[in-house]
Structure formats: C-alpha cells, structure tokens
Design a protein around this motif. Structure first.
Motif, short mmCIF file in Angstrom:
data_model
loop_
_atom_site.label_atom_id
_atom_site.label_comp_id
_atom_site.label_asym_id
_atom_site.label_seq_id
_atom_site.Cartn_x
_atom_site.Cartn_y
_atom_site.Cartn_z
N VAL A 1 18.83 -9.74 20.00
CA VAL A 1 18.27 -9.68 18.65
C VAL A 1 19.24 -8.99 17.70
O VAL A 1 19.24 -9.26 16.49
CB VAL A 1 16.90 -8.95 18.67
N ILE A 2 20.10 -8.12 18.23
CA ILE A 2 21.00 -7.36 17.36
C ILE A 2 21.91 -8.28 16.56
O ILE A 2 22.41 -7.90 15.49
CB ILE A 2 21.81 -6.33 18.18
N HIS A 3 22.14 -9.51 17.02
CA HIS A 3 22.97 -10.44 16.23
C HIS A 3 22.27 -11.77 15.97
O HIS A 3 22.84 -12.65 15.32
CB HIS A 3 24.31 -10.70 16.94
N ARG A 4 21.05 -11.93 16.44
CA ARG A 4 20.36 -13.23 16.32
C ARG A 4 20.10 -13.62 14.87
O ARG A 4 20.14 -14.80 14.52
CB ARG A 4 19.04 -13.18 17.09
N PHE A 5 19.87 -12.65 14.01
CA PHE A 5 19.52 -12.95 12.62
C PHE A 5 20.66 -12.65 11.65
O PHE A 5 20.43 -12.49 10.46
CB PHE A 5 18.25 -12.17 12.23
N GLN A 6 21.86 -12.59 12.18
CA GLN A 6 23.00 -12.39 11.30
C GLN A 6 23.31 -13.67 10.52
O GLN A 6 22.88 -14.77 10.89
CB GLN A 6 24.23 -11.98 12.12
N ILE A 7 24.06 -13.52 9.45
CA ILE A 7 24.49 -14.66 8.64
C ILE A 7 25.99 -14.85 8.82
O ILE A 7 26.66 -14.06 9.48
CB ILE A 7 24.11 -14.47 7.16
N GLU A 8 26.53 -15.92 8.20
CA GLU A 8 27.89 -16.32 8.49
C GLU A 8 28.93 -15.29 8.08
O GLU A 8 30.03 -15.28 8.61
CB GLU A 8 28.19 -17.66 7.82
N THR A 9 28.62 -14.43 7.15
CA THR A 9 29.60 -13.43 6.69
C THR A 9 29.51 -12.12 7.46
O THR A 9 30.27 -11.19 7.18
CB THR A 9 29.40 -13.15 5.19
N ASP A 10 28.60 -12.02 8.43
CA ASP A 10 28.43 -10.79 9.20
C ASP A 10 29.46 -10.70 10.33
O ASP A 10 30.16 -11.67 10.64
CB ASP A 10 27.02 -10.71 9.78
N SER B 1 18.60 -8.21 11.80
CA SER B 1 19.84 -7.83 12.48
C SER B 1 20.73 -7.13 11.45
O SER B 1 20.72 -7.48 10.28
CB SER B 1 20.58 -9.05 13.03
N PRO B 2 21.53 -6.16 11.89
CA PRO B 2 22.44 -5.49 10.96
C PRO B 2 23.62 -6.40 10.61
O PRO B 2 23.95 -7.33 11.35
CB PRO B 2 22.90 -4.27 11.75
N ALA B 3 24.27 -6.12 9.50
CA ALA B 3 25.42 -6.92 9.08
C ALA B 3 26.60 -6.74 10.03
O ALA B 3 27.42 -7.64 10.19
CB ALA B 3 25.83 -6.56 7.66
N ILE B 4 26.72 -5.56 10.64
CA ILE B 4 27.76 -5.30 11.63
C ILE B 4 27.05 -4.92 12.92
O ILE B 4 26.29 -3.95 12.95
CB ILE B 4 28.70 -4.17 11.18
N ALA B 5 27.27 -5.70 13.98
CA ALA B 5 26.54 -5.49 15.22
C ALA B 5 27.51 -5.44 16.39
O ALA B 5 28.56 -6.09 16.39
CB ALA B 5 25.52 -6.60 15.44
N GLY B 6 27.15 -4.67 17.42
CA GLY B 6 27.97 -4.57 18.61
C GLY B 6 27.14 -4.40 19.86
O GLY B 6 26.10 -3.73 19.84
N ILE B 7 27.59 -5.04 20.94
CA ILE B 7 26.98 -4.87 22.26
C ILE B 7 28.06 -4.34 23.19
O ILE B 7 29.10 -4.98 23.38
CB ILE B 7 26.42 -6.19 22.80
N ARG C 1 20.74 -3.95 4.73
CA ARG C 1 21.31 -4.34 6.01
C ARG C 1 22.82 -4.53 5.95
O ARG C 1 23.51 -4.42 6.97
CB ARG C 1 20.66 -5.62 6.54
N CYS C 2 23.35 -4.78 4.74
CA CYS C 2 24.79 -4.94 4.60
C CYS C 2 25.53 -3.62 4.78
O CYS C 2 26.76 -3.60 4.90
CB CYS C 2 25.13 -5.53 3.23
N SER D 1 35.81 -9.08 17.86
CA SER D 1 35.00 -9.32 16.68
C SER D 1 35.00 -10.80 16.34
O SER D 1 36.01 -11.48 16.51
CB SER D 1 35.54 -8.52 15.50
N GLN D 2 33.87 -11.30 15.88
CA GLN D 2 33.80 -12.69 15.46
C GLN D 2 32.83 -12.82 14.30
O GLN D 2 31.91 -12.04 14.14
CB GLN D 2 33.36 -13.59 16.63
N ARG D 3 33.04 -13.84 13.49
CA ARG D 3 32.16 -14.12 12.38
C ARG D 3 31.05 -15.06 12.83
O ARG D 3 31.28 -16.00 13.59
CB ARG D 3 32.94 -14.77 11.24
N ARG D 4 29.88 -14.84 12.32
CA ARG D 4 28.75 -15.69 12.68
C ARG D 4 28.83 -16.99 11.90
O ARG D 4 29.13 -16.99 10.72
CB ARG D 4 27.43 -14.99 12.37
N GLY D 5 28.53 -18.14 12.54
CA GLY D 5 28.60 -19.40 11.84
C GLY D 5 27.42 -20.30 12.09
O GLY D 5 27.41 -21.46 11.67
N ARG D 6 26.39 -19.86 12.79
CA ARG D 6 25.28 -20.76 13.09
C ARG D 6 24.21 -20.67 12.03
O ARG D 6 24.10 -19.71 11.29
CB ARG D 6 24.68 -20.41 14.46
N VAL D 7 23.40 -21.71 11.97
CA VAL D 7 22.30 -21.74 11.01
C VAL D 7 21.16 -20.88 11.52
O VAL D 7 20.82 -20.92 12.69
CB VAL D 7 21.80 -23.19 10.82
#
Length: 550
Positions: A339-348, A310-316, A238-239, A2-8
C-alpha cells in the motif's frame, strides 16, 4: 533503487485533478485519462486537443457547478442524467484498449464527481470530518504514545471522546495521564459504546479487524472507522511525506532519513509507528515541513481502505514473512506493505532497499545491515533534497534502545539494545560488531518459555557474558563462562572493570523486561544511567591497555 511510478491508478486521477485546480487549469480535468496509451508528439497533441477544448471548458464550469451540491464521493452515478449521457458519449468516443498494460479507463462522469469531491467554492480542501461535538470512540489506547496523543488531540478539537481498552487501569496508568476530559472504559469493551459512536478510531494493533465482531458490528451499522495515522495523513500534504516500511530496518532507516534532512537545515518531523502522534504537532507543521513516517503493515492495511493513500516518496527496506498472528497469511502481509506505493502517481518516487550495497563510510551504529539502511536513507532523502550530505550520518547515534551508542566516546564503548527481546535479535546485535571477542554481553530477563541456548552457545566467542533476570540462572547453567548477576546494576558493575581498550559493553537481553521493568524502554534508560554513573565513578579504572585477545 529509485524508480518513477508510471501505472494508472485512481490516486493518479485524484492528484491530477487537485493540481489542475491549484493552477486554474479546469479545462484539463474533463478528459479521459489513459496513461499507458503512448502519447503523440507535442505538436500532434495540440492539434488533437484544440477542437474540443472550448467545449470541455464550458462543460467543466457548468457541470462542476451542478455537482457541488451532490453528496461527495467517487461514484459517477451521483451525477445528473445529462452528465451521465455525456459520460456515455465521451466513453464511446475516447475508448481505447491496451490488453498488455491492462489500462484502466476513467469516465467523464467519474471525473466530475471527483471534481465535486475536492472542489468547494472553487478552492481545494482536504477531506476532513468536522470533529467538534462528535462522539468519538478510541478503541485501543496502547502504551507507546500514539493512542494517548490521538486522544488528547481529539479532545482539543472539541470532540466527546471515549477511550476503551481491554487492559486494566493499572496497566494503562501512564497512557491515561492527561486524558481527564475523556471517558475511560478500561478492562473491557462495551458494545453500546460502539453503537453510539459517530465514528471510531481503531488502534492498528487490534488484530485482524476484518473479523472482529465489535468492529464489524459497527461497520454494519454504518459507523465510520478510521485510525490515528489516517487522521494524520488527511491533514498532511502527501507531496511532503516520506513513508518507509519493511520487515526489518524501517525504524532506523526512517530515523536516518530524518537525521539527513535536519542536518541539511530543513524542517523535518519523524512520526508514524516509531511512537507518539504527530497530530499534536499539526499546528507547527507548515508548507515547508517534511514528514518522515515509519509505517507498519497494520497501519498500511488501514491506509489501503478507500480512499487509498500513499506518500509521494516511499521506500520498502525488505519483505519477509512476519506478523502472521495479525495478518493470518503471508499474502495479506505483503499486500498490506505494498500500500505504501500502490496509490502513488507518475511523478512520485519509490525506493527498494534490498539491492543496495552497504555504504563504506564509518557509522556510530554498527553492522552491515545499518550500512544498508544508511544507503537507502540517503536515496530517500535525496528524493526530497538533492543537496543532502551523506557524511552527516557519521553523527547518527541510532534509535533509542536499538543498538544505540551511548556517551561521547569515539569509537563508542556502550550500546543499548534493550529492544532486543528474542535470542535471534541478540545474535544479530553480536554479529554487528567486527569481532565478537571484544563484546561484553548482558542478557536475560522475563521468561517467555523461549530457549536461550543460542546465546549460551556463543558465550565462548564473547569477551564476557553476564546474565540477569528470571532467565539468568538457566542462561548461566547453559554457559559455564557466564557470570550470574541477577540484576542489571550488578551486571554493569561487574562488566565495566573487566573492559579493555577496544571492548564494548552491549545490553541485548534477548528477553522481555517485565520481570524487573515496566518495559524495554525503562530497562534501556536504567542501563544508560548506570553506565554514566559507573564510568564517572571509575575514571581511569578502564585501563587503556591492549587487550590480551588478538
């Protein structure tokens, strides 16, 4: 892991605005957002933000009011000239550069347009089209419930629905049941229906829609396009969504995740590509409901269209080349999965399954691959509810027709793997058991012209092989130890008396079902009923003696 998203990302900006609106922090919206720039200490941030906070609050209130009557959208050119001039000044004042991170800058005017996009009369609303009275064309009904569920829901919303599918009315008899209020165009597509629609719901199974002449013609004419999964996600928080994709194991991982959440006492629903449509359950989904969505690469391709989701919690689970008949290239396939994580935000949260070690706990579903699926499901469920109990997976029986354990025996003796329609899938099912010499295999079915020799070559390593269907004679000829049974009924009746303690009976045909059944589901259900009937009639016939195979 698991990792937190940090990109803009643009999705990050949209979500930041929505959260500020919910909390009444409007003054925090009108600032450039450059997440990859190192943040100063808290006391320094306070000093830097103080001088312009009053100005930003006033500008937000005034500019948002001006923007409310503008067309909704993400393009800042819709803002008034005065706002655009402020945009340019603000852009010059706050511009920063970070070549290594390749950061994206979001301008003042674009943020104002986003405020207009998500704010109506000061409250947050999801972006949803009014459906009552709309002429909606549903392209591709399908056979697994998603299309028919979507059509019924659209009718319930008061829409004027036309369903079009290339298959015949006879082939779609079950899917069209309950669609009395819809106009059905089956066996062909009428271009006039595409031109007359207010918008079109495209079945994701329609291959390479980017060069489909009917879809492209409608798009060129300005007809909006959507899908069943897009209609659903527009109406979900989505959260509260957990999305799972991958080349293999996504269905089982999604079902395991759902099982863990339910066992923890949470309200959870399972949907997406796994079958059916959650649109028909929207009225029972509340703020506390968790949505576990299995998402195919085709569904994700459509969700990647603007505005991306993208969902707030995503997995591949894993990625390997697949479905190239739909995507045409491996790159397009992998990009669609992303795409499942492309639009996530930093807290996802984002989870990759390839690096997980198998769990050591005992499961009712066999195979090391299912132990890896279980490990990923535990990680995903913990992102939603830290108090889940991994031991609850011991009661997970598997998905219907996917190495699903039947009956209440411990350990299970009967497994339905009717969804196995290729020899490779059958070999994987055999290898899921610790000792293939304990496996009685029923295989065969519709002849797709694929060689069953890989199955025949394993016959000497099985407790028994029983052939059925159109490919049965060829399979029996290639494997002298095979018992030709022709029908599923005869195969079950032949195999069960031969079983010893510790043996299992596995239906994993390695072929499609169309020679004797409507689909793999009907075949699997028939197998389950035959097993129940045979074991009931032969109580005590399956001798609890030791096997001669050591």
């Amino acid at each position: 892991m698991s990792q937190r998203r940090g990109r803009v990302s643009f999705g990050y900006v949209r979500e930041k605005i929505r959260r500020c609106l919910r909390n009444g922090l409007l003054h925090r919206l009108i600032r450039p957002i450059t997440c990859s720039t190192p943040r100063p200490p808290a006391n320094e941030r306070h000093k830097q933000a103080a001088p312009d906070r009053q100005h930003c609050s006033l500008a937000a209130a005034q500019s948002t009011a001006r923007c409310r009557d503008l067309p909704l959208g993400d393009d800042a050119k819709h803002a008034p000239d005065q706002v655009e001039r402020q945009t340019q000044r603000n852009h010059r004042k706050h511009r920063t550069h970070d070549r290594q991170a390749g950061e994206r800058r979001v301008r003042y005017g674009r943020l104002l347009a986003l405020v207009a996009h998500v704010c109506v009369d000061g409250t947050y609303h999801r972006d949803m089209t009014e459906l009552a009275g709309q002429r909606i064309l549903l392209m591709g009904l399908g056979s697994f419930g998603g299309g028919s569920g979507c059509a019924r829901w659209l009718l319930d919303q008061g829409a004027d629905v036309t369903v079009t599918d290339l298959r015949s009315p006879e082939d779609l008899e079950q899917s069209t049941h309950g669609l009395d209020g819809a106009r059905l165009v089956l066996g062909h597509h009428d271009p006039a229906d595409f031109a007359a629609a207010d918008f079109i719901v495209v079945n994701p199974a329609v291959p390479h829609p980017w060069d489909n002449p009917l879809i492209q013609g409608a798009q060129a004419a300005g007809v909006p396009l959507t899908t069943e999964i897009r209609l659903l996600t527009e109406r979900l928080d989505r959260c509260r969504c957990i999305g799972i994709t991958g080349t293999a194991g996504k269905s089982t991982t999604a079902a395991m995740t759902h099982h863990l959440l339910k066992a923890a006492g949470l309200d959870a629903r399972l949907g997406g590509n796994i079958g059916g449509s959650l649109l028909t359950e929207l009225n029972t989904i509340n703020a506390d409901t968790w949505l576990v969505l299995e998402l195919s690469s085709a569904q994700l391709h459509w969700l990647g269209r603007e505005p991306g989701w993208s969902p707030a919690i995503a997995g591949i689970t894993n990625i390997a080349p697949n479905h190239l008949d739909w995507h045409e290239t491996e790159r397009h396939y992998s990009d669609s999965k992303a795409v499942i994580h492309r639009f996530q935000i930093e807290t996802d949260s984002f989870v990759r399954g390839e690096s997980f070690d198998p769990i050591t706990e005992s499961l009712r579903v066999p195979g090391e691959h299912n132990q890896r699926n279980a490990r990923m499901a535990i990680e995903l469920a913990r992102c939603a509810a830290p108090n889940i109990d991994p031991l609850e997976l011991a009661s997970f029986c598997g998905l219907p027709h996917r190495l699903c354990a039947l009956g209440g025996d411990e350990p299970p003796r009967f497994y339905d793997d009717s969804k196995s329609t290729t020899p490779e899938a059958t070999l994987l099912a055999i290898d899921s058991f610790p000792d293939s010499r304990r496996v009685h295999l029923i295989a065969g079915g519709y002849d797709k012209g694929v060689s069953l020799r890989p199955i025949a070559e394993r016959s000497d390593q099985l407790a028994g092989l029983y052939s059925i269907g159109a490919t049965g004679p060829a399979l029996a000829a290639a494997a002298p130890s095979c018992a030709p049974c022709e029908t599923l009924e005869r195969a079950v009746a032949t195999a069960i008396p031969r079983m010893r303690e510790g043996d299992v009976l596995l239906l994993s045909p390695g072929c499609a079902s169309w020679d004797q059944f409507d689909d793999y589901r009907q075949r699997g259900l028939r197998f389950a009923s035959l097993v129940a009937a045979e074991t009931s009639a032969q109580q005590g016939s399956i001798a609890p003696t030791s096997s001669s195979i050591d």
